[in-house]
Design an enzyme around this catalytic site. Sequence first.
Site, PDB file in Angstrom:
ATOM      1  N   GLU A  61       0.813  -1.219   0.000  1.00  0.00           N
ATOM      2  CA  GLU A  61       0.000   0.000   0.000  1.00  0.00           C
ATOM      3  C   GLU A  61       0.849   1.273   0.000  1.00  0.00           C
ATOM      4  OE1 GLU A  61      -2.986  -0.370  -0.543  1.00  0.00           O
ATOM      5  OE2 GLU A  61      -4.023  -1.786   0.746  1.00  0.00           O
ATOM      6  N   HIS A  80      -2.783   2.752   8.562  1.00  0.00           N
ATOM      7  CA  HIS A  80      -3.834   2.028   7.842  1.00  0.00           C
ATOM      8  C   HIS A  80      -4.035   0.685   8.528  1.00  0.00           C
ATOM      9  CE1 HIS A  80      -6.140  -0.205   5.029  1.00  0.00           C
ATOM     10  NE2 HIS A  80      -5.114  -0.939   4.598  1.00  0.00           N
ATOM     11  N   HIS A  82      -7.084  -2.726   9.475  1.00  0.00           N
ATOM     12  CA  HIS A  82      -8.312  -3.448   9.154  1.00  0.00           C
ATOM     13  C   HIS A  82      -9.074  -3.717  10.446  1.00  0.00           C
ATOM     14  CE1 HIS A  82      -6.238  -5.189   5.280  1.00  0.00           C
ATOM     15  NE2 HIS A  82      -6.330  -3.871   5.285  1.00  0.00           N
ATOM     16  N   TYR A 101     -20.345  13.560  18.594  1.00  0.00           N
ATOM     17  CA  TYR A 101     -19.415  14.668  18.338  1.00  0.00           C
ATOM     18  C   TYR A 101     -17.975  14.216  18.128  1.00  0.00           C
ATOM     19  CZ  TYR A 101     -17.711  14.684  23.193  1.00  0.00           C
ATOM     20  OH  TYR A 101     -17.130  14.354  24.390  1.00  0.00           O
ATOM     21  N   HIS A 143     -12.447  -2.768   2.649  1.00  0.00           N
ATOM     22  CA  HIS A 143     -11.023  -2.795   2.920  1.00  0.00           C
ATOM     23  C   HIS A 143     -10.691  -2.468   4.367  1.00  0.00           C
ATOM     24  CE1 HIS A 143      -6.824  -1.856   1.045  1.00  0.00           C
ATOM     25  NE2 HIS A 143      -6.696  -2.243   2.301  1.00  0.00           N
ATOM     26  N   TYR A 196      -8.618  22.698  21.194  1.00  0.00           N
ATOM     27  CA  TYR A 196      -8.616  21.673  22.254  1.00  0.00           C
ATOM     28  C   TYR A 196      -7.200  21.205  22.560  1.00  0.00           C
ATOM     29  CZ  TYR A 196      -9.716  17.296  24.672  1.00  0.00           C
ATOM     30  OH  TYR A 196      -9.802  16.289  25.576  1.00  0.00           O
TER      31      TYR A 196
END
Length: 200
Positions: A61, A80, A82, A101, A143, A196
């Site tokens: 990837e 990334h 799964h 939120y 994915h 924040y």
Amino acid sequence: MALLDSKGLNRGTSGNVSTRAGDGMLVSPSGVTPDRLTVDSVAYVNADGEVDSDGFRPSSEWKMHFGLYRRCPDVHAIVHCHSRFATTLASAGHEIPSMHYMVAVGGGTSVPLAPYATFGSDELAAVVAEKMAGRRACLMANHGLITAGSNLRTALAIAEEIEEQAAVYWGTLAIGGPKLLTDTQMAEVLQQFAGYGQPK
């Protein structure tokens, strides 16, 4: 990668992480399980998208990571994975709407869904980069989940929170669906998030 596994966000050799390194990037290697991952096995991709032929091959990837760095100069790390609930929603064709939120942790009023494209392809890199514009998270159809941050710790924290929001959304779908926050309410949240935390 070991943290992704220990936090329940990933399994085995699926998923990948990267960070900017000068004009290029360091990215987890292809097909190496977390218990076998070492500093020496991390792959380097230079600014031209070239890989050292003597080193470990980068994750399949890598183009997705590379494309995001080129398009988003403020992104310095990518995760990334799964993870179960995010991948469940993505496989059912759902984005995560403004049902809480904390969805805004992903940088917008929802967590969008990038259309399906074959893993490792230029097409996937393109559709993910498009959906991630101005965002910090998106689901990838059939994915998984991808998140971005100023560093790996931040990108990982976003992945954890989005997985939690995916779990909550999945739960609401089982009892009739969520009551969504309005665009105005989410705009107020995003404004609050801008200030924040602690100053750098």
